[in-house]
Design a protein around this motif. Structure first.
Motif, PDB file in Angstrom:
ATOM      1  N   ARG A 144       0.833  -1.208   0.000  1.00 12.62           N
ATOM      2  CA  ARG A 144       0.000   0.000   0.000  1.00 12.62           C
ATOM      3  C   ARG A 144       0.867   1.257   0.000  1.00 12.62           C
ATOM      4  O   ARG A 144       0.642   2.204   0.757  1.00 12.62           O
ATOM      5  CB  ARG A 144      -0.916   0.036   1.234  1.00 12.62           C
ATOM      6  N   GLU A 155       1.905   7.499  12.362  1.00 14.34           N
ATOM      7  CA  GLU A 155       0.926   6.468  12.019  1.00 14.34           C
ATOM      8  C   GLU A 155       1.571   5.120  11.705  1.00 14.34           C
ATOM      9  O   GLU A 155       0.876   4.142  11.473  1.00 14.34           O
ATOM     10  CB  GLU A 155       0.090   6.934  10.820  1.00 14.34           C
ATOM     11  N   SER A 157       4.670   2.013  12.443  1.00 16.08           N
ATOM     12  CA  SER A 157       5.414   1.389  13.536  1.00 16.08           C
ATOM     13  C   SER A 157       6.905   1.598  13.344  1.00 16.08           C
ATOM     14  O   SER A 157       7.359   2.023  12.282  1.00 16.08           O
ATOM     15  CB  SER A 157       5.114  -0.100  13.551  1.00 16.08           C
ATOM     16  N   MET A 160       8.442  -0.228  10.370  1.00 15.31           N
ATOM     17  CA  MET A 160       8.100   0.413   9.093  1.00 15.31           C
ATOM     18  C   MET A 160       8.909   1.686   8.899  1.00 15.31           C
ATOM     19  O   MET A 160       9.408   1.961   7.817  1.00 15.31           O
ATOM     20  CB  MET A 160       6.610   0.763   9.063  1.00 15.31           C
TER      21      MET A 160
ATOM     22  N   THR B   6      -3.165   6.000  15.283  1.00 15.16           N
ATOM     23  CA  THR B   6      -4.014   5.012  14.675  1.00 15.16           C
ATOM     24  C   THR B   6      -3.263   3.708  14.740  1.00 15.16           C
ATOM     25  O   THR B   6      -2.084   3.663  14.445  1.00 15.16           O
ATOM     26  CB  THR B   6      -4.301   5.376  13.227  1.00 15.16           C
ATOM     27  N   VAL B   8      -1.465   0.587  13.868  1.00 14.86           N
ATOM     28  CA  VAL B   8      -0.936   0.027  12.636  1.00 14.86           C
ATOM     29  C   VAL B   8      -0.062  -1.139  13.022  1.00 14.86           C
ATOM     30  O   VAL B   8       0.828  -1.007  13.834  1.00 14.86           O
ATOM     31  CB  VAL B   8      -0.075   1.070  11.887  1.00 14.86           C
ATOM     32  N   THR B   9      -0.307  -2.284  12.475  1.00 18.73           N
ATOM     33  CA  THR B   9       0.577  -3.405  12.737  1.00 18.73           C
ATOM     34  C   THR B   9       1.796  -3.248  11.868  1.00 18.73           C
ATOM     35  O   THR B   9       1.820  -2.447  10.958  1.00 18.73           O
ATOM     36  CB  THR B   9      -0.112  -4.731  12.385  1.00 18.73           C
ATOM     37  N   ASP B  10       2.793  -4.016  12.176  1.00 15.42           N
ATOM     38  CA  ASP B  10       4.021  -3.834  11.413  1.00 15.42           C
ATOM     39  C   ASP B  10       3.831  -4.378  10.009  1.00 15.42           C
ATOM     40  O   ASP B  10       3.083  -5.290   9.762  1.00 15.42           O
ATOM     41  CB  ASP B  10       5.160  -4.555  12.081  1.00 15.42           C
ATOM     42  N   THR B  17      -3.492  -3.594   6.688  1.00 17.30           N
ATOM     43  CA  THR B  17      -4.052  -2.677   7.663  1.00 17.30           C
ATOM     44  C   THR B  17      -4.496  -1.444   6.906  1.00 17.30           C
ATOM     45  O   THR B  17      -3.953  -1.103   5.870  1.00 17.30           O
ATOM     46  CB  THR B  17      -3.013  -2.265   8.701  1.00 17.30           C
ATOM     47  N   PRO B  19      -4.697   2.260   7.853  1.00 17.68           N
ATOM     48  CA  PRO B  19      -4.602   3.374   8.770  1.00 17.68           C
ATOM     49  C   PRO B  19      -5.505   4.491   8.274  1.00 17.68           C
ATOM     50  O   PRO B  19      -5.630   4.720   7.071  1.00 17.68           O
ATOM     51  CB  PRO B  19      -3.140   3.780   8.695  1.00 17.68           C
TER      52      PRO B  19
END
Lengths: 327, 309
Positions: A144, A155, A157, A160, B6, B8-10, B17, B19
């Motif tokens: 995405r 927003e 992790s 990321m 918000t 957010v998983t990794d 996901t 967001p």
């Protein structure tokens, strides 16, 4: 292989009211093209300051590079003007920091931050830069990409964000990537992914890498060549397999011994006795002498120099000095 | 800053996901809309603006002609707020005065925010001698209380016989110049702390120019602060302009401003017999400034939670 960056007798000092902290004290090291060099050592040994000196991040009046040279691609980075240095930073040399959470500007969108070096260095238009940014986000394994490009750092992790940092770092196809403990703030599974990714990019683009870490596991996995630092000095360096097989300097031996071994029960993990010397009162001695099991008289009065002790391996220790009578 | 994390998983490559990619602006708007008092303040300000800028268009008395036959008339159906000593419609004049007062407030706010943010940012970013020069000038201006300083300027304007139609613009400049130092200080303080943050090191490492670092990376971080200060600043500027004009040192009649209209209260007869001359402009100042301050406080709660009292 050609030397890409050659640091010679680098000395970076920090100044307080009365004292001088010699954070990097006569460090020489080099990274060849396509090679990964790991710099290891415990906290405060000058690993990060070495990297910061390369990037020109040492700011006066607090600190200063007081001596030595950093030759990159035939040019001494320390002698370049601010503008010349700027064209190298982010373009030829890029850097990844330890804390991905705080290394991105909280009020700018991810996409904007990746586009920035592309616009500045590669002279891409906004549209091209955005397309390239999205490509890069995909390359670092984030799906995405479009949506991520439009989100803010808070927003995402930590894992990321570190991928995004890598995307920014490799965006201009640098010759040298300096990674300052890139996985320290991440959990173990993410660590492995990040390291894999770095290795893959390195292979693909024949980029050199200087990896700063205190994790010997990371060293074993990534390095071609290892430099061990202690109290602002290089105490040992060598080709990775040889260094792990037969560490010469007592400090390196201690480091390797304090690493847990899988499938081996130990009641207590070994740790090197004593503490890192206070950088304020270093005397003319081997800095490791009071923690060293092999300490001799000469260690207390004279500093050893880095010398070849075996094939592709150097150490700074009196134990390997032939003129010294071993006791 | 609006931190609405918000979940957010990794991103393991195939993570699915979604967001909420809502911008900080939208989040802030949502929170602002929940603050009833602030919205009320905003509504009052907006109504005031619309009334002042559109109102006179519909008034039959907008030409400000002198009508000797309707001098000092009390409010009536024909003249809702009565007429003044020259037979001019007070309501129309209050609205026209509002145009001037609000414009002066806005313009001097823009000027002071522009100068203050720019100089503060430069001082905080470059430090050293640049910082010293800018901040000492700011200190100098701050040591003299604002109003006396404005009075001196105003007196000078009168002394030099500046044409009345220019005075309005000069008053804007004066207010802007008097207001920037406080703002510059605040911006500088923010800059000093922001420039040491890790993401600025990362920006250096990217090889960005100073200008880019300053305007693209640092200033966006203080925009919330600037918006809040700017809003509250408008109220302050309107007040200062009114004070000046009241004392006859700001914008001069016949150009009406709320300040010089209240001047009528200086005259005992007008004060006692014709309250419709000075109550409406006074009330307008009061309402507008209070509304702006309420709105500004609400904005601060939304944009700059750290400063919440």
């Amino acid at each position: 292989m050609k030397d890409l960056i050659k640091i010679d007798h680098l000395r970076t000092h920090f100044f307080s009211d009365k004292n001088v902290v010699k954070a990097v004290n006569d460090v020489s090291l080099r990274v060849r093209e396509g090679e990964t060099v790991c710099v290891v050592g415990e906290s405060g040994c000058g690993k990060s300051v070495t990297a910061m000196s390369i990037m020109g991040l040492i700011e006066e009046p607090g600190g200063k590079v007081v001596g030595g040279s950093i030759e990159f691609d035939g040019r001494d980075l320390l002698k370049l003007s601010k503008n010349e240095l700027r064209t190298i930073r982010g373009n030829d040399i890029s850097m990844i920091f330890q804390e991905p959470m705080s290394s991105l500007n909280p009020v700018l969108k991810i996409g904007q931050q990746i586009m920035e070096p592309l616009i500045v260095h590669q002279k891409l238009s906004k549209k091209e830069a955005r397309a390239r940014a999205i490509e890069l986000i995909e390359q670092v394994g984030i799906s995405r990409a479009e949506q991520i490009a439009d989100s803010y750092p808070h927003e995402l992790s930590g894992g990321m964000l570190q991928r995004i940092m890598i995307a920014i770092a490799i965006s201009c196809g640098p010759k040298l990537l300096i990674a300052d403990e890139p996985t320290t703030a991440l959990d173990v599974t993410i660590q492995a992914q990040i390291l894999d990714m770095l290795r893959e990019f390195k292979k693909k683009s024949n980029m050199s890498m200087m990896l700063i870490t205190h994790d010997l596991g990371v060293v074993a996995e990534m390095a071609d060549y290892v430099v061990v630092m202690y109290a602002g000095k290089v105490v040992e360096e060598g080709e990775v397999v040889k260094l792990f097989e037969s560490p010469k300097h007592p400090y390196t031996q201690g480091l390797l011994k304090s690493k847990p071994i899988i499938n081996q029960r130990q009641d207590e993990l070994y740790s090197i006795p004593g503490q890192v010397p206070n950088p304020l009162d270093l005397t003319d001695s081997c800095y490791f002498h009071d923690r060293c099991a092999h300490c001799m008289d000469i260690c207390r009065t004279k500093q050893p120099v880095l010398k070849g002790v075996a094939d592709q391996q150097k150490a700074a220790c009196w134990l390997y000095e032939e003129a010294v009578v071993h006791v | 800053m609006a931190i609405h994390s918000t979940p957010v998983t990794d991103a393991v490559p195939a993570a699915k996901t979604t967001p909420k990619s809502s911008s900080l602006f939208k989040q802030s708007m949502r929170r602002l809309l929940r603050n009833k008092l602030a919205i009320f303040g905003l509504a009052v300000v907006v109504i005031m603006f619309i009334a002042c800028f559109l109102g006179p268009v519909f008034s039959p008395y907008a030409d400000n002609k002198i009508h000797m036959n309707v001098m000092n008339k009390a409010p009536s159906m024909k003249h809702w707020l009565g007429t003044d000593a020259l037979g001019r419609d007070v309501l129309t004049r209050v609205l026209q005065a509002g145009r001037i007062s609000l414009t002066v407030g806005l313009a001097s706010m823009f000027l002071s925010v522009f100068i203050g943010a720019l100089l503060g940012a430069i001082a905080g970013y470059y430090r050293g001698i640049v910082d010293q020069i800018i901040m000492r000038i700011a200190d100098l201006l701050l040591t003299i209380p604002g109003l006396p300083l404005l009075f001196i300027f105003g007196a000078l304007l009168s002394e030099w016989k500046v044409p009345t139609n220019y005075r309005m613009y000069i008053v804007m400049l004066m207010l802007g110049l008097v207001n920037w130092p406080g703002l510059a200080r605040m911006v500088r303080g923010q800059m000093l702390s922001l420039r040491e943050r890790e993401f600025m090191q990362a920006a250096v490492v990217l090889g960005l120019r100073d200008r880019r670092k300053l305007f693209n990376h640092l200033l966006p971080n203080i925009v919330p602060l600037l918006i809040v200060i700017a809003t509250l600043n408008i109220g302050g500027s309107i007040l200062s302009e009114s004070v000046l004009s009241f004392f006859g040192l700001g914008v001069m009649p016949p150009t009406p401003t709320w300040g010089n209209m209240i001047d009528a209260a200086n005259n005992l007869i007008d004060f006692q017999e014709h309250p419709w001359l000075w109550i409406p402009p006074g009330f307008s100042i009061f309402i507008t400034v209070i509304a702006i301050n309420i709105f500004g406080d609400g904005l601060r709660d939304v944009l700059d939670p750290k400063q919440k009292r």
